[in-house]
Design an enzyme around this catalytic site. Sequence first.
Site: not given
Length: 362
Positions: A56, A88, A174, A294
């Site tokens: 803002e 704000c 991979w 992961e």
Amino acid sequence: MSFSAVDHGMMARALQLAEHGLWTTSPNPRVGCVLVRDGQIVGEGWHKQAGGPHAEVNALRAAGPLARGATAYVTLEPCSHHGRTPPCAEALIAAGVSRVVAAMTDPNPLVSGQGLALLEAAGIVTASGLLENEAHELNIGFISRMTRGRPWLRLKTAASLDGKTALNNGVSQWITGPDARRDGQRWRARACAILTGIGTVRDDDPQLNVRDVETPRQPLRVVVDSKLETPLGARILQGGPVLIVGALENSEKMEMLRSTGAEVLIFPNAAGKVELKDLLEELGRRGINEVHAEAGFKLNGSLLREGLVDELLLYLAPCLIGHAASGLFNLPELTSLDGKRLLQIRDLRQVGEDIRLIARFR
């Protein structure tokens, strides 16, 4: 409350602006703001980083005196408390805006409706709920931390079409292609922490940092390592903050790991493993909004069994590996399909040659 087409368009623009802070605002939420007067945008802004001006304020600075009489479209209720920056809501009042539309109220107990109330008390017309679902998704981790005391946990994994993530000898690189791996980097970048287990550290020796994406910060790397067996030469101990979480006190091992620059914490459960719920609550206390996991078969299963996974990010490669290989999740055997866990697919798309699926539990 009904909103016009202009309202929808301006809030959509504010959400676009908020996304500029996708990788930088933690622990604060991602917020965008658009100021509109006489049908024209007179100021725009977004929150760039914690401690800096909020959306803002940036929009008000861009608008200058044209903010008087304008409508402010903001993706999160304006704050009403003094933190690192002034409220704000007070800035909007001082600037003389006539109307404020918020996509959603702020779940932070320090705000939680008080910002809108402050604006209304100053005679400003307020409304909320415009594109609320989109705003919620943008700050799903911040909302999780404010309402549950722990981050949003996104579990990322990659597998063949027959659901295998690695060979039995540990080889996993991979399975998916380069496009999917680059896409995974973007998900790492938006997280505040990346979570893995000692098995992944031993088998893959990953860095688990953000690459291929320009970002001003690296997420905290967190290793679940019950016996504090992380090798001192592991690549994860290099190039950024690392937290090793064990279950067994061993002052010698703890000191050796700390000598590499890592932080070491002990969170044991009754079984001599790491108490994962306590770990996530600790991350929440540290201002971590989103955790990107992961890990391997075992830790993935533990997170799922304990009900700590909020979202699955699954990449499927167009290949088959065969039965004698590691699967996705270490979950107990079912004797009835009544025990299956149901998911809702939120997104499904092709990334390079692979398929990316995002799902949440029903």
